[in-house]
Structures are given as C-alpha cells and as structure tokens.
Design a protein around this motif. Structure first.
Motif, PDB file in Angstrom:
ATOM      1  N   LEU A  39       0.827  -1.203   0.000  1.00  0.00           N
ATOM      2  CA  LEU A  39       0.000   0.000   0.000  1.00  0.00           C
ATOM      3  C   LEU A  39       0.860   1.250   0.000  1.00  0.00           C
ATOM      4  CD1 LEU A  39      -2.648   1.594   0.302  1.00  0.00           C
ATOM      5  CD2 LEU A  39      -2.500   1.173   2.782  1.00  0.00           C
ATOM      6  N   VAL A  40       1.879   1.283   0.831  1.00  0.00           N
ATOM      7  CA  VAL A  40       2.770   2.439   0.890  1.00  0.00           C
ATOM      8  C   VAL A  40       3.449   2.640  -0.467  1.00  0.00           C
ATOM      9  CG1 VAL A  40       4.923   3.312   1.912  1.00  0.00           C
ATOM     10  CG2 VAL A  40       3.130   2.380   3.374  1.00  0.00           C
ATOM     11  N   GLY A  41       3.817   1.564  -1.127  1.00  0.00           N
ATOM     12  CA  GLY A  41       4.407   1.676  -2.461  1.00  0.00           C
ATOM     13  C   GLY A  41       3.440   2.283  -3.460  1.00  0.00           C
ATOM     14  N   GLY A  96      12.407  18.864   6.239  1.00  0.00           N
ATOM     15  CA  GLY A  96      11.537  19.662   5.388  1.00  0.00           C
ATOM     16  C   GLY A  96      10.106  19.178   5.477  1.00  0.00           C
ATOM     17  N   PRO A  97       9.194  19.786   4.719  1.00  0.00           N
ATOM     18  CA  PRO A  97       7.796  19.368   4.759  1.00  0.00           C
ATOM     19  C   PRO A  97       7.608  17.978   4.174  1.00  0.00           C
ATOM     20  CG  PRO A  97       8.141  20.978   3.008  1.00  0.00           C
ATOM     21  CD  PRO A  97       9.416  20.917   3.797  1.00  0.00           C
ATOM     22  N   GLY A  98       6.667  17.237   4.742  1.00  0.00           N
ATOM     23  CA  GLY A  98       6.408  15.892   4.265  1.00  0.00           C
ATOM     24  C   GLY A  98       4.970  15.491   4.524  1.00  0.00           C
ATOM     25  N   TYR A  99       4.654  14.256   4.129  1.00  0.00           N
ATOM     26  CA  TYR A  99       3.303  13.715   4.266  1.00  0.00           C
ATOM     27  C   TYR A  99       3.347  12.495   5.195  1.00  0.00           C
ATOM     28  CZ  TYR A  99       2.793  16.310  -0.140  1.00  0.00           C
ATOM     29  OH  TYR A  99       2.809  17.284  -1.116  1.00  0.00           O
ATOM     30  N   TYR A 100       2.475  12.489   6.194  1.00  0.00           N
ATOM     31  CA  TYR A 100       2.435  11.404   7.179  1.00  0.00           C
ATOM     32  C   TYR A 100       1.117  10.655   7.069  1.00  0.00           C
ATOM     33  CZ  TYR A 100       2.251   9.091  11.758  1.00  0.00           C
ATOM     34  OH  TYR A 100       2.144   8.161  12.767  1.00  0.00           O
ATOM     35  N   PHE A 101       1.200   9.325   7.015  1.00  0.00           N
ATOM     36  CA  PHE A 101       0.020   8.468   6.939  1.00  0.00           C
ATOM     37  C   PHE A 101       0.050   7.479   8.087  1.00  0.00           C
ATOM     38  CE2 PHE A 101      -1.628   4.369   4.916  1.00  0.00           C
ATOM     39  CZ  PHE A 101      -2.947   4.619   5.287  1.00  0.00           C
ATOM     40  N   GLN A 102      -1.065   7.403   8.807  1.00  0.00           N
ATOM     41  CA  GLN A 102      -1.177   6.505   9.946  1.00  0.00           C
ATOM     42  C   GLN A 102      -2.473   5.714   9.819  1.00  0.00           C
ATOM     43  OE1 GLN A 102      -0.014   7.866  14.015  1.00  0.00           O
ATOM     44  NE2 GLN A 102      -2.187   7.599  14.475  1.00  0.00           N
ATOM     45  N   LEU A 103      -2.405   4.424  10.082  1.00  0.00           N
ATOM     46  CA  LEU A 103      -3.560   3.545   9.922  1.00  0.00           C
ATOM     47  C   LEU A 103      -3.707   2.671  11.159  1.00  0.00           C
ATOM     48  CD1 LEU A 103      -5.782   2.412   8.021  1.00  0.00           C
ATOM     49  CD2 LEU A 103      -4.054   0.829   7.105  1.00  0.00           C
ATOM     50  N   GLY A 104      -4.855   2.809  11.826  1.00  0.00           N
ATOM     51  CA  GLY A 104      -5.073   2.001  13.014  1.00  0.00           C
ATOM     52  C   GLY A 104      -6.433   2.242  13.632  1.00  0.00           C
ATOM     53  N   MET A 110      -5.121   8.625  10.042  1.00  0.00           N
ATOM     54  CA  MET A 110      -5.005  10.031   9.680  1.00  0.00           C
ATOM     55  C   MET A 110      -4.036  10.236   8.520  1.00  0.00           C
ATOM     56  SD  MET A 110      -2.383  11.997  12.257  1.00  0.00           S
ATOM     57  CE  MET A 110      -3.172  11.610  13.805  1.00  0.00           C
ATOM     58  N   MET A 111      -4.241  11.335   7.834  1.00  0.00           N
ATOM     59  CA  MET A 111      -3.275  11.882   6.900  1.00  0.00           C
ATOM     60  C   MET A 111      -2.880  13.241   7.462  1.00  0.00           C
ATOM     61  SD  MET A 111      -5.853  10.361   4.663  1.00  0.00           S
ATOM     62  CE  MET A 111      -5.856   8.939   5.723  1.00  0.00           C
ATOM     63  N   ALA A 112      -1.601  13.507   7.574  1.00  0.00           N
ATOM     64  CA  ALA A 112      -1.126  14.767   8.147  1.00  0.00           C
ATOM     65  C   ALA A 112       0.106  15.219   7.395  1.00  0.00           C
ATOM     66  CB  ALA A 112      -0.814  14.598   9.641  1.00  0.00           C
ATOM     67  N   VAL A 200      -5.632   8.163   0.059  1.00  0.00           N
ATOM     68  CA  VAL A 200      -4.512   8.821   0.733  1.00  0.00           C
ATOM     69  C   VAL A 200      -3.777   9.790  -0.203  1.00  0.00           C
ATOM     70  CG1 VAL A 200      -2.333   8.483   1.972  1.00  0.00           C
ATOM     71  CG2 VAL A 200      -4.260   6.943   2.389  1.00  0.00           C
ATOM     72  N   PRO A 201      -3.393   9.373  -1.423  1.00  0.00           N
ATOM     73  CA  PRO A 201      -2.759  10.346  -2.323  1.00  0.00           C
ATOM     74  C   PRO A 201      -3.655  11.539  -2.626  1.00  0.00           C
ATOM     75  CG  PRO A 201      -2.402   8.117  -3.125  1.00  0.00           C
ATOM     76  CD  PRO A 201      -3.406   8.020  -2.015  1.00  0.00           C
ATOM     77  N   SER A 202      -4.970  11.296  -2.731  1.00  0.00           N
ATOM     78  CA  SER A 202      -5.891  12.404  -2.991  1.00  0.00           C
ATOM     79  C   SER A 202      -5.876  13.406  -1.835  1.00  0.00           C
ATOM     80  CB  SER A 202      -7.308  11.871  -3.206  1.00  0.00           C
ATOM     81  OG  SER A 202      -8.223  12.933  -3.387  1.00  0.00           O
TER      82      SER A 202
END
Length: 220
Positions: A39-41, A96-104, A110-112, A200-202
């Motif tokens: 999924l992360v890929g 630098g700025p980035g995208y964080y994905f958490q699933l649980g 969340m997407m942050a 998530v990408p959206s």
C-alpha cells in the motif's frame, strides 16, 4: 490492504501489548506488514508521479517500526497500535515538509503533513514568509477543498507574539505557532472500507499547496 484484518490485529495487540503475545502472532503481523508495504508503495508511486523528487524513496524505508521507544516514556507498552509511514524528500529523517500516513483502530487513522517543530532557522524563515506573504497562506488554508479535509493549523502556540512581530499583526495567530502541521482524521468504519491507495494520495494532493508554501519558505 485488508484494513479489517489489520484493525482486528491491532485491537487485539492493544489488549495484549507484550512480547509473548506479539511473538505468538508474529506470522500475522509479518503478513499485514507486507500488505502495508505494498500500500505504501502504491501511495508513493502516486505522489512521485506529481512530485518527482519523491521518486528516489523506497516504500520499506518510508515505514516506521511498530516497536515503541519506551526509554523516556511513562508508557511502557512495547508496541504501537497503528502502522505508519512518512513521505518526504530525504526520507523519514527529513526536516523539510512531508506527508504522514497513519492507519489504526480507535480513531488513529489520519493523513497529516507540514513541518513539526521546525529548527530555529526554519521557524524564522516560515514566520518571515507568513509576514511577507500571508494572503497566500490564507488562500491555501481557506480554500473550500482544503477545508473539507483539514481544519487549519494545529499544535502549540506561543502565549506572546514572537520577537520582532507586533501583537496586532494581521497574521499573529499563524505567527505564534511553534509547528506548522495539518491533519485529517478518518473514522474507523470509513477507514475499513476506503480504497486507501486512491484516498490517501488524494488527501495529500489537497495538502500539497500548503507543503509547497512551507518548502518555498525554508528553501528560499
């Protein structure tokens, strides 16, 4: 990704958060970890198609370990009860700025993104950018599509204006922030059903103008 199986596993882990239980269910964890890496890929490929600088990342190196660092924590449970990954130029250690994905389970999905507790020089640059270009940040944070997912800047703020900025500055609320992050929480029932490879990408795509604003600020 079989979210329901993952949620069931992590719910049980929360009830039996010890090494003995985890080792007895290690095969289940390993299978779910492989599915999460796939999924992360998929998410990474979607992001890299629009942000080529992310194309050098490897999915497995974007994923955080499930093992908690308990050395300086009052909580001594050895395992996290979520899976998570971070997408940023430079990898998980990027400042630098980035995208964080958490699933649980338990409302943890969340997407942050943004920059959490920027370094002193970065913080000064971000505040300077807000001072010079506040209307642009307003347009980003107040755009209807953005507001549908993200409620605005989060996190701790200074009690007083930062040095060099007046209390009546039109963007003093933004300038007082110590971090510049936004997040979008997804209820468990929804997270179990979503096509995360698309959702998530959206969500990150909607966040991208905010990330670009921060990147321009810190990179000049």
């Amino acid at each position: 990704m079989n979210q329901s199986a993952l949620f069931d596993f992590l719910t049980d882990l929360a009830l039996h958060n010890d090494r003995e239980w985890f080792q007895a269910h290690k095969a289940t964890y390993d299978q779910l970890r492989k599915e999460f890496e796939v999924l992360v890929g998929q998410i990474l490929n979607a992001l890299a198609a629009e942000e080529p600088a992310l194309a050098t990342l490897e999915a497995k190196k974007c994923i955080f370990r499930i093992y908690r660092d308990v050395r300086f924590s009052k909580r001594k449970e050895p395992y996290k009860t979520h899976f998570s990954a971070y997408f940023a130029v430079g990898g998980k250690q990027s400042v630098g700025p980035g995208y964080y994905f958490q699933l649980g389970p338990g409302g943890q999905t969340m997407m942050a993104g943004g920059i959490y507790q920027p370094e002193k020089e970065q913080l000064a640059r971000i505040r300077q950018e807000i001072d010079y270009n506040g209307p642009a940040l307003h347009r980003i944070l107040e755009a209807p599509a953005f507001c549908q997912l993200y409620a605005g800047l989060e996190g701790e703020q200074l009690k007083r204006p930062p040095a060099g900025y007046a209390a009546d500055h039109p963007d003093i609320g933004y300038l007082k922030h110590k971090s510049f992050v936004v997040s979008h929480l997804v209820p468990d029932a929804t997270a179990r059903q979503l096509n995360l490879a698309e959702y998530v990408p959206s969500a990150f795509r909607t966040m991208r103008p905010f990330s670009d604003f921060l990147r321009e600020a810190v990179e000049g």
